[in-house]
Scaffold this motif. Structure first.
Motif, PDB file in Angstrom:
ATOM      1  N   GLU A 457      44.828  73.964  23.007  1.00 26.88           N
ATOM      2  CA  GLU A 457      44.763  75.201  23.945  1.00 26.88           C
ATOM      3  C   GLU A 457      45.661  76.291  23.151  1.00 26.88           C
ATOM      4  OE1 GLU A 457      45.650  74.109  28.127  1.00 26.88           O
ATOM      5  OE2 GLU A 457      43.801  72.718  28.235  1.00 26.88           O
ATOM      6  N   THR A 458      46.756  75.797  22.839  1.00 23.61           N
ATOM      7  CA  THR A 458      47.488  76.950  22.317  1.00 23.61           C
ATOM      8  C   THR A 458      47.057  77.485  20.966  1.00 23.61           C
ATOM      9  OG1 THR A 458      49.618  75.661  22.956  1.00 23.61           O
ATOM     10  CG2 THR A 458      49.989  77.153  21.081  1.00 23.61           C
ATOM     11  N   LEU A 459      46.347  76.580  20.297  1.00 21.08           N
ATOM     12  CA  LEU A 459      45.594  77.277  19.000  1.00 21.08           C
ATOM     13  C   LEU A 459      44.503  78.037  19.482  1.00 21.08           C
ATOM     14  CD1 LEU A 459      45.690  74.036  16.639  1.00 21.08           C
ATOM     15  CD2 LEU A 459      46.648  76.220  16.052  1.00 21.08           C
ATOM     16  N   GLU A 460      43.886  77.860  20.408  1.00 20.48           N
ATOM     17  CA  GLU A 460      43.083  78.760  20.921  1.00 20.48           C
ATOM     18  C   GLU A 460      43.343  80.107  21.262  1.00 20.48           C
ATOM     19  OE1 GLU A 460      41.026  77.612  24.644  1.00 20.48           O
ATOM     20  OE2 GLU A 460      39.690  79.722  24.572  1.00 20.48           O
ATOM     21  N   CYS A 461      44.742  80.130  21.717  1.00 23.12           N
ATOM     22  CA  CYS A 461      45.252  81.370  22.082  1.00 23.12           C
ATOM     23  C   CYS A 461      45.731  82.123  20.980  1.00 23.12           C
ATOM     24  CB  CYS A 461      46.459  81.204  22.822  1.00 23.12           C
ATOM     25  SG  CYS A 461      46.069  80.367  24.638  1.00 23.12           S
ATOM     26  N   LEU A 462      46.432  81.411  19.810  1.00 22.83           N
ATOM     27  CA  LEU A 462      46.852  81.899  18.895  1.00 22.83           C
ATOM     28  C   LEU A 462      45.986  82.400  17.683  1.00 22.83           C
ATOM     29  CD1 LEU A 462      50.106  79.625  18.341  1.00 22.83           C
ATOM     30  CD2 LEU A 462      50.100  82.000  19.248  1.00 22.83           C
ATOM     31  N   ALA A 463      44.667  81.636  17.750  1.00 23.18           N
ATOM     32  CA  ALA A 463      44.013  81.913  16.583  1.00 23.18           C
ATOM     33  C   ALA A 463      42.697  82.370  16.842  1.00 23.18           C
ATOM     34  CB  ALA A 463      44.035  80.606  15.715  1.00 23.18           C
ATOM     35  N   VAL A 464      41.972  82.189  18.051  1.00 21.27           N
ATOM     36  CA  VAL A 464      40.446  82.253  18.609  1.00 21.27           C
ATOM     37  C   VAL A 464      40.547  83.393  19.298  1.00 21.27           C
ATOM     38  CG1 VAL A 464      38.477  81.267  19.449  1.00 21.27           C
ATOM     39  CG2 VAL A 464      40.121  79.711  18.107  1.00 21.27           C
ATOM     40  N   ASN A 465      41.116  83.142  20.494  1.00 24.06           N
ATOM     41  CA  ASN A 465      41.090  84.344  21.560  1.00 24.06           C
ATOM     42  C   ASN A 465      42.142  84.292  22.492  1.00 24.06           C
ATOM     43  OD1 ASN A 465      40.018  86.284  23.449  1.00 24.06           O
ATOM     44  ND2 ASN A 465      38.087  85.351  23.883  1.00 24.06           N
ATOM     45  N   LYS A 466      42.900  85.527  22.550  1.00 25.88           N
ATOM     46  CA  LYS A 466      43.939  85.482  23.340  1.00 25.88           C
ATOM     47  C   LYS A 466      43.653  85.468  24.803  1.00 25.88           C
ATOM     48  CE  LYS A 466      44.686  90.766  22.915  1.00 25.88           C
ATOM     49  NZ  LYS A 466      43.533  90.774  22.089  1.00 25.88           N
ATOM     50  N   ASN A 467      42.295  85.520  25.285  1.00 24.62           N
ATOM     51  CA  ASN A 467      42.213  85.348  26.692  1.00 24.62           C
ATOM     52  C   ASN A 467      41.570  83.776  26.874  1.00 24.62           C
ATOM     53  OD1 ASN A 467      41.005  85.420  29.249  1.00 24.62           O
ATOM     54  ND2 ASN A 467      39.350  86.922  28.756  1.00 24.62           N
ATOM     55  N   CYS A 468      42.794  83.001  26.977  1.00 28.92           N
ATOM     56  CA  CYS A 468      42.525  81.736  26.666  1.00 28.92           C
ATOM     57  C   CYS A 468      43.070  81.146  27.950  1.00 28.92           C
ATOM     58  CB  CYS A 468      43.315  81.148  25.722  1.00 28.92           C
ATOM     59  SG  CYS A 468      45.011  81.506  25.588  1.00 28.92           S
ATOM     60  N   THR A 469      42.737  79.796  28.116  1.00 25.68           N
ATOM     61  CA  THR A 469      42.953  79.171  29.423  1.00 25.68           C
ATOM     62  C   THR A 469      44.728  79.088  29.736  1.00 25.68           C
ATOM     63  OG1 THR A 469      41.189  77.627  28.731  1.00 25.68           O
ATOM     64  CG2 THR A 469      42.772  77.012  30.655  1.00 25.68           C
ATOM     65  N   LEU A 470      45.316  78.651  28.588  1.00 26.40           N
ATOM     66  CA  LEU A 470      46.740  78.467  28.847  1.00 26.40           C
ATOM     67  C   LEU A 470      47.659  79.971  29.116  1.00 26.40           C
ATOM     68  CD1 LEU A 470      48.516  76.028  28.310  1.00 26.40           C
ATOM     69  CD2 LEU A 470      48.966  76.838  26.148  1.00 26.40           C
ATOM     70  N   LEU A 471      47.149  81.110  28.720  1.00 25.37           N
ATOM     71  CA  LEU A 471      47.729  82.445  28.991  1.00 25.37           C
ATOM     72  C   LEU A 471      47.223  82.848  30.273  1.00 25.37           C
ATOM     73  CD1 LEU A 471      47.845  84.056  25.690  1.00 25.37           C
ATOM     74  CD2 LEU A 471      49.863  83.284  26.872  1.00 25.37           C
ATOM     75  N   ARG A 472      45.897  82.696  30.602  1.00 27.70           N
ATOM     76  CA  ARG A 472      45.431  82.897  32.050  1.00 27.70           C
ATOM     77  C   ARG A 472      46.201  82.311  33.043  1.00 27.70           C
ATOM     78  NH1 ARG A 472      40.099  82.675  29.504  1.00 27.70           N
ATOM     79  NH2 ARG A 472      39.951  80.551  30.222  1.00 27.70           N
ATOM     80  N   ASP A 473      46.584  80.979  32.937  1.00 31.45           N
ATOM     81  CA  ASP A 473      47.141  80.278  33.892  1.00 31.45           C
ATOM     82  C   ASP A 473      48.771  80.657  33.930  1.00 31.45           C
ATOM     83  OD1 ASP A 473      45.842  76.891  33.134  1.00 31.45           O
ATOM     84  OD2 ASP A 473      45.034  78.632  34.219  1.00 31.45           O
ATOM     85  N   SER A 474      49.246  81.256  32.952  1.00 32.66           N
ATOM     86  CA  SER A 474      50.536  81.630  32.901  1.00 32.66           C
ATOM     87  C   SER A 474      50.806  83.252  33.399  1.00 32.66           C
ATOM     88  CB  SER A 474      51.169  81.562  31.498  1.00 32.66           C
ATOM     89  OG  SER A 474      51.182  80.275  31.031  1.00 32.66           O
ATOM     90  N   LEU A 475      49.926  84.003  33.059  1.00 32.02           N
ATOM     91  CA  LEU A 475      49.822  85.393  33.413  1.00 32.02           C
ATOM     92  C   LEU A 475      49.150  85.587  34.776  1.00 32.02           C
ATOM     93  CD1 LEU A 475      48.889  86.962  29.851  1.00 32.02           C
ATOM     94  CD2 LEU A 475      51.017  87.036  31.056  1.00 32.02           C
ATOM     95  N   ASN A 476      48.378  84.723  35.363  1.00 31.15           N
ATOM     96  CA  ASN A 476      47.657  85.018  36.577  1.00 31.15           C
ATOM     97  C   ASN A 476      46.549  86.155  36.406  1.00 31.15           C
ATOM     98  OD1 ASN A 476      48.672  82.996  38.070  1.00 31.15           O
ATOM     99  ND2 ASN A 476      50.667  84.030  38.487  1.00 31.15           N
ATOM    100  N   GLN A 477      46.494  86.502  35.170  1.00 29.34           N
ATOM    101  CA  GLN A 477      45.360  87.487  34.964  1.00 29.34           C
ATOM    102  C   GLN A 477      44.722  87.456  33.465  1.00 29.34           C
ATOM    103  OE1 GLN A 477      48.525  90.676  34.648  1.00 29.34           O
ATOM    104  NE2 GLN A 477      47.592  91.174  32.984  1.00 29.34           N
ATOM    105  N   ASP A 478      43.754  88.015  33.107  1.00 27.12           N
ATOM    106  CA  ASP A 478      43.081  87.768  31.930  1.00 27.12           C
ATOM    107  C   ASP A 478      43.400  88.647  30.919  1.00 27.12           C
ATOM    108  OD1 ASP A 478      39.665  87.022  33.244  1.00 27.12           O
ATOM    109  OD2 ASP A 478      41.755  86.056  33.558  1.00 27.12           O
ATOM    110  N   PRO A 479      44.138  88.371  29.846  1.00 30.12           N
ATOM    111  CA  PRO A 479      44.272  89.139  28.689  1.00 30.12           C
ATOM    112  C   PRO A 479      42.836  89.713  28.055  1.00 30.12           C
ATOM    113  CG  PRO A 479      45.632  87.092  28.591  1.00 30.12           C
ATOM    114  CD  PRO A 479      44.437  86.873  29.495  1.00 30.12           C
ATOM    115  N   ALA A 480      43.032  90.746  27.464  1.00 29.28           N
ATOM    116  CA  ALA A 480      41.850  91.246  26.706  1.00 29.28           C
ATOM    117  C   ALA A 480      41.287  90.198  25.700  1.00 29.28           C
ATOM    118  CB  ALA A 480      42.185  92.592  26.160  1.00 29.28           C
ATOM    119  N   ASP A 481      39.985  90.146  25.576  1.00 30.80           N
ATOM    120  CA  ASP A 481      39.550  89.350  24.566  1.00 30.80           C
ATOM    121  C   ASP A 481      39.555  89.730  22.986  1.00 30.80           C
ATOM    122  OD1 ASP A 481      36.539  88.747  26.504  1.00 30.80           O
ATOM    123  OD2 ASP A 481      37.731  87.319  25.895  1.00 30.80           O
TER     124      ASP A 481
END
Lengths: 618, 99
Positions: A457-481
Motif C-alpha cells: 500500500e505504501t508503494l502504491e502511494c509513493l510510486a503509483v498514485n498519491k490518492n491511495c488507501t493509506l493516505l486517504r485513511d490518514s488524511l480523512n480526505q482524498d489527495p489529488a490523483d
C-alpha cells in the motif's frame, strides 16, 4: 452610455485576444532557474516573454549547420527523444533561439539528466571549488549515463507539452516547413514563451537581492521509543526522501528513493512490532536508541544530510535527552537505491569493528544476497564522514560500481514493481530490523518481520498514485490523483506531510491506558499523542529543517556545504501561438501606408484649395 | 527673458551668475550660458570681454563634466556586476533576472 461602450470594448478585446493567440496548456512543467555558490542553472526568458518562429527540429545531426543558415528568432519544437546535449548545445550556440518546446513521447528510452558523478564536489575529500565545468573530481563515474542537462544554464525558456496540446504545437510547427524542408518565407506560425526568473548569477547575489530562496524542506525523524537518557548511543538509519528531475514538478524518483523509503518504513514497522510484542527486547533496556531519518533536499548536493550532520556535530539538534551529538552515533546505516537488483552491497568508507559487526549480522536470506564493498557510492554518508571521518557508516544498496538506474534524476524514474518485488522489500525490511536490533544490543527475534501488505500500500502511494488507501485513511480526505512528485523545493510540501503521516502510521504504538478523550498534547506523556480511528496512539516523529548549513552560517559562497537556491518568479507565465508575418512584408505594408497617407494628404489639401471651383454652384 | 533687450552690465551679471550656479555639478547651466551668450562673447564689433571669459570657462567646465560623466558611465556599465554588493548598493534600480 459610456460604461456600455467601455464594457463592449472590453468584451470585444477579450474575443480579439482569443482570435489572435492560441494558448498552450502545459500545467506546471516549466524549467526554472536555480543558483549555487558560483553559477546559475535552468532557464530564463525576457520579462515580457520571448517570441520566435516555431521551428521543428527533425534531427540532432546537422542541426547546428541548419541553424547557421537562418537569421530569424526561433522557438524550437522537438520530440523528447531529441532533447539531448547535441541538440541543446546547437540551440544555445544559435543566438536567436528564444525557447524550446519539448513534445512528450509515450514510449521513450529513459535518460538520466543528472551528473555523471552525483554529489560532485561534496563527497568525502572533495571541495566544490575544485570542480571545473562538467568534470568529475572523482574520476569514477557512478552514473555514466548522466548527461548533466539538469545543470545547464539556458538563456531561453523550456517547457514540456503533453497530451492533446502536442498536436496543437506540432501541426503549426510543421506548417512552417516548405516542400524543401526549409522554413517558409511568409505567414509563419510563431510562439511566445514567458517564464521570467528574478534570480541571476549566483546564490550570494540572489540572496542579497531577495530574489531567491534556499532549497529546504524538512527532514522527518522517527525515534522508535522515547529517549530517556542523554548521551546514550544511537543507531541512526537514514534514507533519501526527495527526488529531482529537469522539470521539478515531475520528480518521481521511483528507483532513486521511493523503494528505499518503503523499505525503511517497513523496517520501522518491523521494529515497532518487536517493541510492542516482544518481551525479550525491551527498547528502554537496549544499549542504543534507534533513530530513523528521512533526509530532505539530498538531491541538491546532500543538503539535508549536511544539515543533520552539522546539527549533530554542533549539538543543536534537539532539546534535553534529544540534544544528540555526533559522538553519540554508534553507526549510521543508509538505505540507498535498492529496487533494481536483489544483489545488494554493503558499502563503507572504512571497515571498522562496528561496520564489520554489522556486516556480520546481514545474512543471505531468501531472494537477497549481501556483499561487502570498501567503496562508497554517492550517498548521504559522505556528509557524515565530512563532519567526522571516524564515524562508522554502512550503505545498503544495489549499486556495485555504478548506479543501475538508467533514469537517475529524470522524470522517467518511475518505479515498476511486482508482487515478488514487494516480498523482497518486505524481506529486506525484516533483515534490516533484525540487524539494527542486534547492533543496538537486542536479541534476534521472529517478531522482526515487516507487513508486506502495508508495504504494498505504501508503494502504491509513493510510486503509483498519491490518492491511495493509506493516505486517504490518514488524511480523512482524498489527495489529488497522480504520481507523487518529491522535489524538495523551498518550503514544506504535501509530499513531506504525507511522509510524516506514513512515518507516524508505521511507528505508532497503541496507548491503551490513555482514554481517547485525553489523547492530546496536554496529557503528560513521553510520547507525542494522536488520535487515530477511535484510539490513542503514541509516536516519536518530528521534523527539522533541511536547509544547508551554508545558510545557517550565512556563507553563501561556501564550497563545503550545499548552496542551492531556487529563483522566485511571478505567477504570470505561459505559452501562446500566433501567426507572424514576414519582416519585409511588414515593412512594405508600413511604407505603403505611409506613401498612401502622404498622397492622400496632398490630394485633400489640393481639394481644399480648389473647393470653390469643385463645389461651385451651377 | 529676452537677452537682446537687457543692458551690457546686466549681461555680464547674468553670465557671471550662470557660471557660478553651474559650479556645483550643473553642466547644463554652463551649456545654457555658452549658448545664450555666444554672440555677445564672439561678436566681432561689439563683444563683451567679461562675458567671453565666463563663456569660455563655462564651455571648458561643461566639456570636463561630459568627459567625467561619460567615463563614469562606461566604468559603471562594465564593472557593476564585478563589484557585486557595492554595485547593487550604488544602483537605484537593481535588475531582476540578470547579473
Amino acid at each position: 452610455m459610456i460604461l456600455v461602450v467601455l464594457l463592449f470594448a472590453l468584451a470585444a478585446s477579450e474575443t480579439l485576444n482569443d482570435l489572435i493567440y492560441t494558448k498552450v496548456n502545459f500545467g506546471d512543467t516549466i524549467c526554472f532557474r536555480m543558483n549555487n555558490f558560483n553559477s546559475q542553472t535552468g532557464c530564463q526568458t525576457g520579462r515580457d516573454g520571448d517570441n520566435g518562429i516555431l521551428y521543428p527540429v527533425q534531427s540532432e545531426n546537422g542541426l547546428a549547420d541548419d541553424l547557421q543558415t537562418l537569421d530569424i528568432p526561433i522557438i524550437a519544437v522537438l520530440n523528447a527523444s531529441l532533447f539531448t546535449n547535441t541538440t541543446i548545445n546547437a540551440l544555445k550556440a544559435y543566438s536567436q533561439t528564444k525557447g524550446v518546446l519539448i513534445m512528450e513521447e509515450d514510449d521513450m528510452e529513459p535518460q538520466s539528466m543528472e551528473k555523471s558523478c552525483p554529489g560532485n564536489g561534496y563527497n568525502i575529500g572533495e571541495s566544490a571549488s575544485d570542480v571545473v565545468g562538467r568534470q568529475c573530481l572523482n574520476s569514477h563515474k557512478w552514473n555514466p549515463l548522466g548527461n548533466w542537462l539538469m545543470y545547464y544554464d539556458l538563456p531561453f525558456g523550456v517547457s514540456l507539452i503533453k497530451g492533446d496540446e502536442r498536436e496543437k504545437v506540432t501541426s503549426r510547427a510543421l506548417e512552417n516547413l516548405g516542400s524543401d524542408g526549409k522554413i517558409i518565407a511568409t505567414r509563419r506560425w510563431g510562439g511566445e514563451i514567458k517564464v521570467f526568473m528574478n534570480a541571476a548569477q549566483d546564490t550570494k547575489t540572489c540572496i542579497r537581492r531577495g530574489t531567491c530562496d534556499p532549497i529546504s524542506g524538512v527532514t522527518t525523524h522517527v525515534f522508535m521509543a522515547p529517549r530517556e537518557v542523554a548521551g546514550k548511543p544511537i543507531i541512526l538509519v537514514v534514507t533519501k526522501a526527495d527526488a529531482a528531475a529537469f522539470f521539478k514538478s515531475l520528480s518521481y524518483g521511483g528507483e532513486a528513493s521511493a523503494a528505499s523509503i518503503a523499505v525503511v518504513l517497513g523496517t520501522i514497522g518491523a521494529l515497532a512490532n518487536v517493541r510492542d510484542n516482544d518481551a525479550q527486547n525491551n527498547f528502554a533496556d537496549l544499549e542504543c536508541d534507534i533513530m530513523v531519518s528521512f533526509l530532505q533536499a539530498e538531491s541538491w548536493d546532500y543538503s539535508g544530510s549536511q544539515r543533520l550532520a552539522y546539527d549533530l556535530r554542533n549539538e543543536s539538534f534537539g532539546y534535553g535527552p534529544y540534544n544528540i551529538s555526533l559522538s553519540d552515533v554508534k553507526l549510521v546505516i543508509e538505505i540507498g537505491p535498492i529496487s533494481i537488483s536483489n544483489s545488494l552491497y554493503l558499502h563503507s568508507y572504512k571497515a571498522d569493528d562496528t561496520v564489520t559487526q554489522a556486516r556480520g549480522y546481514f545474512s543471505n536470506t531468501s531472494g537477497l544476497v549481501f556483499t561487502p564493498r570498501d567503496t562508497l557510492p554517492p550517498s548521504s554518508l559522505h556528509s557524515f564522514y565530512r563532519e567526522d571521518d571516524d564515524l562508522s557508516g554502512l550503505l545498503v544498496t544495489d549499486t556495485d560500481s555504478k548506479l543501475l538506474s538508467s533514469a537517475y534524476g529524470s522524470r522517467y524514474d518511475i518505479l515498476d514493481y511486482t508482487d515478488d518485488d514487494v516480498d523482497l522489500y518486505s524481506n529486506l525490511s525484516g533483515v534490516l530490523a533484525s540487524v539494527i536490533l542486534q547492533i543496538a544490543g537486542g536479541n534476534s527475534t521472529s517478531y522482526a518481520v515487516a507487513n508486506s501488505t502495508l508495504i504494498s500500500e505504501t508503494l502504491e502511494c509513493l510510486a503509483v498514485n498519491k490518492n491511495c488507501t493509506l493516505l486517504r485513511d490518514s488524511l480523512n480526505q482524498d489527495p489529488a490523483d497522480g504520481l507523487l512528485s518529491r522535489y524538495s523545493s523551498v518550503g514544506i510540501r504535501n509530499d513531506t506531510k504525507y511522509l510524516i503521516l506514513l512515518a507516524q502510521y508505521y511507528s505508532k504504538t497503541l496507548l491503551e491506558d490513555i482514554p481517547v478523550e485525553s489523547c492530546n498534547s496536554t496529557t503528560p506523556s513521553s510520547w507525542y499523542l494522536y488520535k487515530f480511528q477511535g484510539s490513542c496512539y503514541g509516536t516519536m516523529v518530528n521534523t527539522t529543517y533541511a536547509t544547508s548549513p551554508a545558510f545557517v552560517l550565512g556563507n553563501y559562497t561556501s564550497d563545503q556545504y550545499s548552496t542551492w537556491t531556487e529563483s522566485r518568479w511571478t505567477a504570470s507565465y505561459g505559452i501562446r501561438l500566433f501567426t507572424m508575418t514576414d519582416h519585409d512584408e511588414s515593412v512594405g505594408v508600413f511604407v505603403g501606408g505611409l506613401v498612401y497617407f502622404v498622397v492622400l494628404s496632398a490630394v485633400i489639401w489640393q481639394c481644399h484649395r480648389k473647393r470653390e471651383h469643385i463645389f461651385a454652384e451651377t | 527673458m529676452d537677452i537682446t533687450r537687457i543692458t551690457r552690465e546686466q549681461k555680464i551679471e547674468i553670465s557671471r551668475k550662470y557660471f557660478l550656479v553651474g559650479i556645483p555639478f550643473l553642466p547644463w547651466v554652463w551649456i545654457i550660458n555658452v549658448c545664450w551668450f555666444w554672440g555677445d562673447a564672439w561678436n566681432k564689433t561689439n563683444h563683451i570681454p567679461e562675458v567671453r571669459r565666463y563663456v569660455i570657462w563655462s564651455g571648458i567646465g561643461a566639456l570636463l563634466h561630459l568627459a567625467i560623466i561619460t567615463a563614469w558611465i562606461a566604468v559603471y556599465q562594465s564593472e557593476r556586476v564585478r563589484w557585486g554588493e557595492l554595485g547593487d548598493d550604488i544602483s537605484l534600480h537593481v535588475p531582476y533576472g540578470s547579473p
